[in-house]
Design a protein around this motif. Structure first.
Motif, PDB file in Angstrom:
ATOM      1  N   THR A 163       0.822  -1.241   0.051  1.00 18.81           N
ATOM      2  CA  THR A 163       0.137  -0.056  -0.164  1.00 18.81           C
ATOM      3  C   THR A 163       1.002   1.547  -0.115  1.00 18.81           C
ATOM      4  O   THR A 163       1.409   1.289   1.093  1.00 18.81           O
ATOM      5  CB  THR A 163      -0.961  -0.056   1.296  1.00 18.81           C
ATOM      6  N   ASP A 164       0.347   2.224  -0.800  1.00 21.06           N
ATOM      7  CA  ASP A 164       1.652   3.040  -0.848  1.00 21.06           C
ATOM      8  C   ASP A 164       2.930   3.157  -1.235  1.00 21.06           C
ATOM      9  O   ASP A 164       3.968   3.858  -0.035  1.00 21.06           O
ATOM     10  CB  ASP A 164       1.003   3.963  -0.198  1.00 21.06           C
ATOM     11  N   GLU A 166       5.960   3.425  -2.607  1.00 23.03           N
ATOM     12  CA  GLU A 166       6.883   4.627  -3.136  1.00 23.03           C
ATOM     13  C   GLU A 166       7.064   5.325  -1.689  1.00 23.03           C
ATOM     14  O   GLU A 166       8.587   6.187  -1.380  1.00 23.03           O
ATOM     15  CB  GLU A 166       6.215   5.702  -4.286  1.00 23.03           C
ATOM     16  N   LYS A 167       5.859   5.268  -0.663  1.00 21.30           N
ATOM     17  CA  LYS A 167       6.265   6.765   0.451  1.00 21.30           C
ATOM     18  C   LYS A 167       6.973   6.435   0.878  1.00 21.30           C
ATOM     19  O   LYS A 167       7.720   7.259   1.803  1.00 21.30           O
ATOM     20  CB  LYS A 167       4.223   6.727   0.839  1.00 21.30           C
ATOM     21  N   LEU A 168       7.518   4.896   1.314  1.00 20.42           N
ATOM     22  CA  LEU A 168       7.986   3.945   2.214  1.00 20.42           C
ATOM     23  C   LEU A 168       9.331   4.289   2.167  1.00 20.42           C
ATOM     24  O   LEU A 168      10.180   4.791   2.849  1.00 20.42           O
ATOM     25  CB  LEU A 168       7.366   3.001   3.214  1.00 20.42           C
ATOM     26  N   ALA A 170      10.970   6.369  -0.316  1.00 22.66           N
ATOM     27  CA  ALA A 170      10.956   7.699  -0.342  1.00 22.66           C
ATOM     28  C   ALA A 170      11.843   7.895   1.348  1.00 22.66           C
ATOM     29  O   ALA A 170      12.697   7.811   1.514  1.00 22.66           O
ATOM     30  CB  ALA A 170       9.986   8.692  -0.414  1.00 22.66           C
ATOM     31  N   GLN A 171      10.877   7.776   2.409  1.00 19.38           N
ATOM     32  CA  GLN A 171      11.203   8.332   3.860  1.00 19.38           C
ATOM     33  C   GLN A 171      12.758   6.942   3.962  1.00 19.38           C
ATOM     34  O   GLN A 171      12.796   7.782   4.941  1.00 19.38           O
ATOM     35  CB  GLN A 171      10.595   7.621   4.375  1.00 19.38           C
ATOM     36  N   THR A 174      15.745   8.692   2.921  1.00 16.27           N
ATOM     37  CA  THR A 174      16.290  10.029   3.433  1.00 16.27           C
ATOM     38  C   THR A 174      16.687   9.687   4.665  1.00 16.27           C
ATOM     39  O   THR A 174      17.824  10.292   4.921  1.00 16.27           O
ATOM     40  CB  THR A 174      14.815  11.263   3.572  1.00 16.27           C
ATOM     41  N   ASN A 194       3.392  -1.414  -8.322  1.00 26.91           N
ATOM     42  CA  ASN A 194       4.335  -0.517  -7.184  1.00 26.91           C
ATOM     43  C   ASN A 194       5.848  -0.594  -7.297  1.00 26.91           C
ATOM     44  O   ASN A 194       6.394  -0.221  -7.052  1.00 26.91           O
ATOM     45  CB  ASN A 194       4.321  -1.994  -5.509  1.00 26.91           C
ATOM     46  N   VAL A 201      10.863   5.931  -7.292  1.00 26.45           N
ATOM     47  CA  VAL A 201      11.689   7.225  -6.517  1.00 26.45           C
ATOM     48  C   VAL A 201      13.160   6.553  -5.779  1.00 26.45           C
ATOM     49  O   VAL A 201      13.469   7.474  -5.266  1.00 26.45           O
ATOM     50  CB  VAL A 201      11.159   6.527  -5.186  1.00 26.45           C
ATOM     51  N   ASN A 343       9.081  -0.929   8.290  1.00 24.38           N
ATOM     52  CA  ASN A 343       8.551  -0.298   9.564  1.00 24.38           C
ATOM     53  C   ASN A 343       8.530   0.182  10.615  1.00 24.38           C
ATOM     54  O   ASN A 343       8.961  -0.428  11.542  1.00 24.38           O
ATOM     55  CB  ASN A 343       7.365  -1.749   9.239  1.00 24.38           C
TER      56      ASN A 343
END
Length: 389
Positions: A163-164, A166-168, A170-171, A174, A194, A201, A343
């Motif tokens: 689930t999404d 690419e957001k994790l 990207a985090q 960084t 996905n 990313v 996570n």
């Protein structure tokens, strides 16, 4: 094992074993192709000798989701009666004896996995204790090849949910991670979407792997490997059931283009080395809290390296097991990564300690005695669900 000092005394006496089971909410839940973890458990073992020297270990306990407390009670019930009352010549001798003595119970109870896991967690704790007593970092006691003042271990961010993702990713980018692994096995369209999102990313050059968590048949895995070929993937992990024959693993290797990885759900030197010797298997990933501890996994890791395969310890739990996995990789050496769950996990962050700092995709191990972990149980007292008497 190849120890740096042949005169190092590995004998020990255990006066006490303490067991702690903890749970914290998983936000977001960890998703796999076969189930969802809505909280993060940890089964911790602490051993003490008569002089007060102690060591910490962790037992794998992610599934079934209700199983952590059972493993904790099993450890508190069976380990003391077999370990107390004698001086052991080495951790390896204790590991072998417990494996032998509990074999019949494993058959009678139909629970070989949990029994192997409590033995593994105890072995980690014993090695930590012996190294602390010797005043050596555990990686050094275990004979890390080309040891430096502080071994540097490559990491990858694992457990990236469908689930999404690419957001994790990207985090984690960084935060300093430079290699990533995505969960797949959620349908062809979703997986491909996905894969494209994460690759965009992290860019075209960073290592990128996938884990199917035993989702497919051999033919389905062949088709999946072929359709994922354009994403420049470092490996395809557990595309089929772990008990699939090595002949079928070899067939899978021949008929699709991705390098294959697995081993977290195998137990025993013979099965792990047979898997490592299989055509097309490139990466072997035993879990130190699931089978073997250091006594089993260090020799297996060195044998895997001798076969020209990569040794990449599996771990998706709390901070004691993560730290143990880092020392395991340092002891074995060679190319490869240690897995770090991407996570949030309070029990990982609290128990891995301040020494766990990711810099350019790597972490440096300390030179403190043992594993150097000092779990702050008081900080998470509200999350304790079981503690041995």
């Amino acid at each position: 094992m190849n120890l740096p000092n042949a005169n190092t005394d590995l004998s020990f006496f255990i006066q006490r074993i303490d067991v702690f089971v903890l749970r914290v909410p998983a936000d977001p839940p960890v998703q796999t192709s076969f189930g969802i973890m809505k909280d993060r458990p940890a089964v911790l073992l602490r051993v003490l000798d008569p002089d007060g020297t102690y060591g910490w270990g962790e037992v794998w306990s992610n599934f079934p989701v209700v199983g952590a407390e059972h493993r904790g009670r099993m450890a508190a019930t069976y380990l003391p009666q077999l370990v107390y009352g004698r001086r052991w010549e080495s951790p390896q001798a204790c590991f072998a004896a417990l494996t032998d003595k509990l074999a019949v119970l494993a058959i009678q109870a139909g629970e070989p996995g949990p029994i192997q896991q409590i033995i593994a967690g105890l072995d980690v704790a014993i090695w930590d204790m012996v190294a602390r007593r010797a005043g050596l970092p555990l990686w050094q006691l275990l004979g890390a090849p080309h040891a430096t003042a502080s071994p540097v271990i490559a990491l990858y961010a694992s457990g990236i949910n469908p689930t999404d993702p690419e957001k994790l990713a990207a985090q984690k980018l960084t935060e300093g991670y430079r290699a990533f692994k995505l969960k797949v096995g959620f349908g062809e369209e979703r997986d491909l979407r996905n894969l494209a999102a994460v690759r965009e990313v992290i860019g075209p050059d960073l290592p990128f792997m996938v884990d199917a968590n035993q989702a497919w048949s051999v033919q389905e895995a062949i088709a999946a490997g072929r359709r994922m070929a354009n994403f420049d993937l470092g490996w395809l992990e557990e595309p089929v059931r772990a008990d699939t024959s090595n002949a079928d693993w070899a067939k899978l290797a021949r008929e699709q283009p991705l390098a294959l990885a697995g081993g977290e759900n195998l137990a025993g030197t013979a099965d792990l080395l047979a898997f490592a010797e299989t055509e097309g298997v490139a990466v072997v990933q035993p879990d130190i809290g699931k089978w073997g501890g250091f006594s089993g996994c260090v020799p297996v890791g060195r044998a895997v390296q001798s076969l020209g395969k990569r040794f990449c310890p599996h771990w998706l739990g709390a901070g004691i097991g993560l730290t143990a996995s880092l020392h395991l990789k340092a002891a074995v050496g060679g190319p490869g990564y240690v897995e770090v769950d991407a996570n949030p996990n309070l029990l990982r962050d609290l128990f891995a300690g301040d020494a766990f700092r990711v810099v350019d995709g790597r972490v440096s191990l300390h030179t403190a005695p043992g594993m150097g972990v000092e779990p702050d149980l008081a900080a998470c007292r509200e999350h304790v669900t079981y503690q041995s008497p």
